[in-house]
Design an enzyme around this catalytic site. Sequence first.
Site, PDB file in Angstrom:
ATOM      1  N   LYS A  27       2.105  -3.931   6.320  1.00 32.81           N
ATOM      2  CA  LYS A  27       2.388  -4.265   4.878  1.00 32.81           C
ATOM      3  C   LYS A  27       4.026  -3.942   4.832  1.00 32.81           C
ATOM      4  O   LYS A  27       4.608  -4.648   3.822  1.00 32.81           O
ATOM      5  CB  LYS A  27       1.703  -2.825   4.166  1.00 32.81           C
ATOM      6  CG  LYS A  27       0.498  -3.328   3.842  1.00 32.81           C
ATOM      7  CD  LYS A  27      -0.015  -4.338   3.121  1.00 32.81           C
ATOM      8  CE  LYS A  27      -1.568  -4.649   3.013  1.00 32.81           C
ATOM      9  NZ  LYS A  27      -1.674  -5.967   2.146  1.00 32.81           N
ATOM     10  N   TYR A  51      -1.465  -0.747   9.877  1.00 36.24           N
ATOM     11  CA  TYR A  51      -1.682  -1.307   8.690  1.00 36.24           C
ATOM     12  C   TYR A  51      -0.592  -1.155   8.017  1.00 36.24           C
ATOM     13  O   TYR A  51      -0.218  -2.143   7.197  1.00 36.24           O
ATOM     14  CB  TYR A  51      -2.880  -0.643   7.919  1.00 36.24           C
ATOM     15  CG  TYR A  51      -3.210  -1.147   6.838  1.00 36.24           C
ATOM     16  CD1 TYR A  51      -3.765  -2.519   6.517  1.00 36.24           C
ATOM     17  CD2 TYR A  51      -2.929  -0.611   5.694  1.00 36.24           C
ATOM     18  CE1 TYR A  51      -4.034  -2.905   5.128  1.00 36.24           C
ATOM     19  CE2 TYR A  51      -3.212  -0.851   4.239  1.00 36.24           C
ATOM     20  CZ  TYR A  51      -3.838  -2.269   3.976  1.00 36.24           C
ATOM     21  OH  TYR A  51      -3.887  -2.584   2.652  1.00 36.24           O
ATOM     22  N   SER A  72       0.948  -1.111   0.007  1.00 41.10           N
ATOM     23  CA  SER A  72       0.048   0.103   0.021  1.00 41.10           C
ATOM     24  C   SER A  72       1.121   1.180  -0.029  1.00 41.10           C
ATOM     25  O   SER A  72       1.889   1.166   0.451  1.00 41.10           O
ATOM     26  CB  SER A  72      -0.848   0.193   1.295  1.00 41.10           C
ATOM     27  OG  SER A  72      -1.593   1.229   1.383  1.00 41.10           O
ATOM     28  N   SER A  73       0.312   2.530  -0.568  1.00 43.08           N
ATOM     29  CA  SER A  73       1.116   3.486  -0.453  1.00 43.08           C
ATOM     30  C   SER A  73       1.386   4.187   0.909  1.00 43.08           C
ATOM     31  O   SER A  73       2.005   5.302   1.058  1.00 43.08           O
ATOM     32  CB  SER A  73       0.502   4.776  -1.504  1.00 43.08           C
ATOM     33  OG  SER A  73      -0.789   4.836  -0.987  1.00 43.08           O
ATOM     34  N   CYS A  74       0.609   3.634   1.840  1.00 47.14           N
ATOM     35  CA  CYS A  74       0.598   4.141   3.114  1.00 47.14           C
ATOM     36  C   CYS A  74       1.910   3.793   3.773  1.00 47.14           C
ATOM     37  O   CYS A  74       2.118   4.296   4.940  1.00 47.14           O
ATOM     38  CB  CYS A  74      -0.653   3.761   4.094  1.00 47.14           C
ATOM     39  SG  CYS A  74      -0.587   2.189   4.626  1.00 47.14           S
ATOM     40  N   HIS A 123     -13.037   3.430   2.448  1.00 50.58           N
ATOM     41  CA  HIS A 123     -12.180   4.407   1.839  1.00 50.58           C
ATOM     42  C   HIS A 123     -12.964   5.760   1.711  1.00 50.58           C
ATOM     43  O   HIS A 123     -14.158   5.856   1.232  1.00 50.58           O
ATOM     44  CB  HIS A 123     -11.188   3.871   1.081  1.00 50.58           C
ATOM     45  CG  HIS A 123     -10.315   2.950   1.508  1.00 50.58           C
ATOM     46  ND1 HIS A 123     -10.270   1.689   1.242  1.00 50.58           N
ATOM     47  CD2 HIS A 123      -9.071   3.235   2.211  1.00 50.58           C
ATOM     48  CE1 HIS A 123      -9.407   1.023   1.620  1.00 50.58           C
ATOM     49  NE2 HIS A 123      -8.615   1.770   2.084  1.00 50.58           N
TER      50      HIS A 123
END
Length: 329
Positions: A141, A137, A108-110, A180
Amino acid sequence: MHYSDKIYVAGHRGMVGSAIVRKLEAEGYNNIITLSSRELDLRNQLAVAEFFETEQPGYVFLAAAKVGGIVANNTWRADFLYDNLMIESNIIHHAYKSGVKKLLFLGSSCIYPKLAPQPLKEEYLLSGLLETTNEPYAIAKIAGIKLCEAYRDQHGCNFISAMPTNLYGYNDNYDLQSSHVLPALLRKFHEARENGDQEVTIWGTGAPLREFMHADDLADACLYLMKHYNDRSPINVGVGEDISIIQLAEMIKALVGFKGRIVLDATKPDGTPRKILDVRKLHSLGWRHKISLQEGLQQVYEEFVTMRNAERSEASSPFTIEHSPKSVA
């Protein structure tokens, strides 16, 4: 990867996993393994071990995860960390044990630091502090990325990682407590129009910038990377364009036909100020997205309306309909 190769799509009931299955089927792959969480709890190490020993897939798309928006991430912090660590650890380890030829892990980009320079380059990973609201989260990841790297380094596994941007698409989650921002806004504006409301309140200042990609584009990119990418380092998957939350809200307002006003609740968190991926590495491989945000919004809104109409039809039926619970995978 040949058309008859056995392919396991973990998380096939979710938005991303179902998009990958549709893409594989459309391309002619005919030996796809899909199991629901009722059949296989991916958090259960013994169950996952038995599955891989029995099925012996050659290729794995690891799209299974516990996912949600800012409210869900910040509320169920332990669940997001534990469930995702267990899912990815079990699948990656037993993919190695059973001799899987190639595995694609979706991050994920997070994973990138909250205040990293924009656009976000792959090398920014672990260069600063994470956004607090989705830190559990993100840590899970990041662990998945590092697992893929470690199994490659120690055991020679061809395990790769792709970091998608913010996603939306068919089979999305519209629950306001766990969704989201994009599906949440679609539902809010739709219900406000139906109810004759005069305003819709959205969280934060509206200033944060976000990049949005249709899940069908991601599925196309995943298949492309499975065929063409074999590097140790993760690769970003995005569109290379962003939009502010207030601009997104205005787009959805116009699409839905809501005539009221938008109210910004600045007492609620904004999250990361800006999040756009540097996708030059992906573009250099020859892949680019195809679905524009306007086109994608139209598609998912039509699906949402169809889904709501079906729900109303079921609710008015004299027969009892049993609904399956949402799968963590």
